[in-house]
Design a protein around this motif. Structure first.
Motif, PDB file in Angstrom:
ATOM      1  N   ASN A 171      14.122   5.647 -11.191  1.00  0.00           N
ATOM      2  CA  ASN A 171      15.157   5.196 -10.271  1.00  0.00           C
ATOM      3  C   ASN A 171      15.060   5.920  -8.930  1.00  0.00           C
ATOM      4  N   PHE A 172      15.808   5.421  -7.946  1.00  0.00           N
ATOM      5  CA  PHE A 172      15.792   5.999  -6.602  1.00  0.00           C
ATOM      6  C   PHE A 172      17.205   6.056  -6.043  1.00  0.00           C
ATOM      7  N   CYS A 173      17.600   7.186  -5.509  1.00  0.00           N
ATOM      8  CA  CYS A 173      18.891   7.341  -4.836  1.00  0.00           C
ATOM      9  C   CYS A 173      18.679   7.130  -3.343  1.00  0.00           C
ATOM     10  N   ASP A 203      11.314   1.841   2.293  1.00  0.00           N
ATOM     11  CA  ASP A 203      10.057   1.867   1.545  1.00  0.00           C
ATOM     12  C   ASP A 203      10.281   2.200   0.070  1.00  0.00           C
ATOM     13  N   GLN A 204      11.051   3.250  -0.168  1.00  0.00           N
ATOM     14  CA  GLN A 204      11.250   3.705  -1.545  1.00  0.00           C
ATOM     15  C   GLN A 204      12.074   2.720  -2.369  1.00  0.00           C
ATOM     16  N   ALA A 205      13.036   2.061  -1.737  1.00  0.00           N
ATOM     17  CA  ALA A 205      13.852   1.087  -2.463  1.00  0.00           C
ATOM     18  C   ALA A 205      13.003  -0.102  -2.912  1.00  0.00           C
ATOM     19  N   LEU A 206      12.202  -0.645  -1.999  1.00  0.00           N
ATOM     20  CA  LEU A 206      11.345  -1.773  -2.360  1.00  0.00           C
ATOM     21  C   LEU A 206      10.319  -1.359  -3.406  1.00  0.00           C
ATOM     22  N   ALA A 207       9.756  -0.163  -3.278  1.00  0.00           N
ATOM     23  CA  ALA A 207       8.788   0.325  -4.261  1.00  0.00           C
ATOM     24  C   ALA A 207       9.433   0.454  -5.639  1.00  0.00           C
ATOM     25  N   THR A 208      10.669   0.915  -5.663  1.00  0.00           N
ATOM     26  CA  THR A 208      11.377   1.085  -6.942  1.00  0.00           C
ATOM     27  C   THR A 208      11.604  -0.257  -7.628  1.00  0.00           C
ATOM     28  N   ALA A 247       0.832  -1.205   0.000  1.00  0.00           N
ATOM     29  CA  ALA A 247       0.000   0.000   0.000  1.00  0.00           C
ATOM     30  C   ALA A 247       0.866   1.255   0.000  1.00  0.00           C
ATOM     31  N   ARG A 248       1.938   1.256   0.781  1.00  0.00           N
ATOM     32  CA  ARG A 248       2.830   2.405   0.831  1.00  0.00           C
ATOM     33  C   ARG A 248       3.493   2.616  -0.526  1.00  0.00           C
ATOM     34  N   CYS A 249       3.896   1.522  -1.158  1.00  0.00           N
ATOM     35  CA  CYS A 249       4.506   1.627  -2.491  1.00  0.00           C
ATOM     36  C   CYS A 249       3.532   2.252  -3.492  1.00  0.00           C
ATOM     37  N   MET A 250       2.285   1.826  -3.433  1.00  0.00           N
ATOM     38  CA  MET A 250       1.276   2.369  -4.353  1.00  0.00           C
ATOM     39  C   MET A 250       1.006   3.842  -4.059  1.00  0.00           C
ATOM     40  N   CYS A 251       1.012   4.204  -2.779  1.00  0.00           N
ATOM     41  CA  CYS A 251       0.784   5.611  -2.420  1.00  0.00           C
ATOM     42  C   CYS A 251       1.906   6.497  -2.939  1.00  0.00           C
ATOM     43  N   PHE A 252       3.160   6.035  -2.784  1.00  0.00           N
ATOM     44  CA  PHE A 252       4.294   6.806  -3.285  1.00  0.00           C
ATOM     45  C   PHE A 252       4.156   7.040  -4.783  1.00  0.00           C
ATOM     46  N   THR A 253       3.841   5.967  -5.499  1.00  0.00           N
ATOM     47  CA  THR A 253       3.732   6.052  -6.951  1.00  0.00           C
ATOM     48  C   THR A 253       2.639   7.037  -7.363  1.00  0.00           C
ATOM     49  N   SER A 254       1.515   6.974  -6.667  1.00  0.00           N
ATOM     50  CA  SER A 254       0.382   7.828  -7.008  1.00  0.00           C
ATOM     51  C   SER A 254       0.621   9.284  -6.615  1.00  0.00           C
ATOM     52  N   GLU A 255       1.021   9.509  -5.358  1.00  0.00           N
ATOM     53  CA  GLU A 255       1.180  10.870  -4.853  1.00  0.00           C
ATOM     54  C   GLU A 255       2.295  11.638  -5.562  1.00  0.00           C
ATOM     55  N   PHE A 256       3.401  10.942  -5.845  1.00  0.00           N
ATOM     56  CA  PHE A 256       4.540  11.596  -6.477  1.00  0.00           C
ATOM     57  C   PHE A 256       4.549  11.439  -7.992  1.00  0.00           C
TER      58      PHE A 256
END
Length: 238
Positions: free
Chosen positions: A206-208, A220-225, A190-199
């Motif tokens: 990619n993610f630094c 969170d951001q690494a796994l979402a990426t 759910a957090r991954c989906m929220c990041f993708t949607s909100e941002f």
């Protein structure tokens, strides 16, 4: 109007764990870069195999679903494969803050009753000073690589409930000692989906990872990426 669900749809939905989702993502582009840490680069295929090996090695050593694996390390490539391995094995990674004082760090490890503690070599001396519950220690480097090599490369297709724990992240402890916040697979998805949607993050972006992995900002951001097919660039510090 009735809702049609194809055969096996409900059962498949129960497989929506972080480990299973990453496993299903790999065939799309196995040679694409998954993680970059300085001169070290891992493709999706390599990260898949190594996290499979580690997951199987941990299970073969006697760990069972729900057991906690403490991880004390600065930002480095292994952080990602350890979290993915735990996700595939049904284990929980307690992401330890290496900046803590001895009293707080001892509390955080004993709080979750870690069965295994994986530690960066430069931080191993810190553990020697602490009074910890019995555990197996694996030091990143040769010890870690030898342990990983004992595991089979096959994906451990386990029946893991998405509500099972995935990682433990610690609060700042402003009212006392740090508290462990348990994040489930479903919550992480759910957090991954929220990041993708909100941002409005596109597929393959990619993610630094320069914030510490013991914080949600990088974990969170690494796994979402990785679930979106992007590359995680690991940076140790600002």
């Amino acid at each position: 109007m009735s809702l049609y669900l194809p055969p096996g749809a409900v059962l498949s939905s129960r497989k929506a764990t972080i480990g299973a989702l990453f496993h299903s993502r790999v065939p799309a582009n196995p040679q694409h870069r998954a993680v970059v840490d300085g001169d070290r680069v891992q493709s999706y295929a390599v990260l898949e195999e190594r996290s499979n090996r580690l997951a199987n090695a941990l299970l073969d050593s006697g760990l069972q679903g729900g057991d906690r694996v403490g991880l004390l390390a600065r930002n480095r490539l292994e952080y990602v494969e350890i979290e993915l391995a735990a996700a595939k094995a049904g284990l929980i990674v307690a992401c330890l803050n290496w900046r803590l004082g001895d009293r707080e760090l001892q509390h955080c490890i004993n709080l979750v009753e870690a069965t295994v503690v994986i530690v960066q070599a430069e931080l191993a001396e810190t553990l020697d000073r602490l009074e910890l519950t019995p555990h197996r220690r694996i030091v990143l480097g040769g010890d870690y690589e030898d342990f990983l090599a004992t595991g089979a490369p096959d994906y451990p297709d386990l029946d893991i409930d998405p509500e099972d724990g995935l990682v433990i992240l610690y609060t700042s402890g402003t009212t006392g000692l740090p508290k462990g916040a348990l994040i489930s697979h479903r919550a992480m998805v759910a957090r991954c989906m929220c990041f993708t949607s909100e941002f409005q993050i596109p597929i393959g972006d990619n993610f630094c990872a320069w914030p510490p992995f013991y914080h949600m900002a990088s974990t969170d951001q690494a796994l979402a990426t990785l679930l979106r097919g992007g590359t995680v660039h690991v940076i140790d510090g600002y």
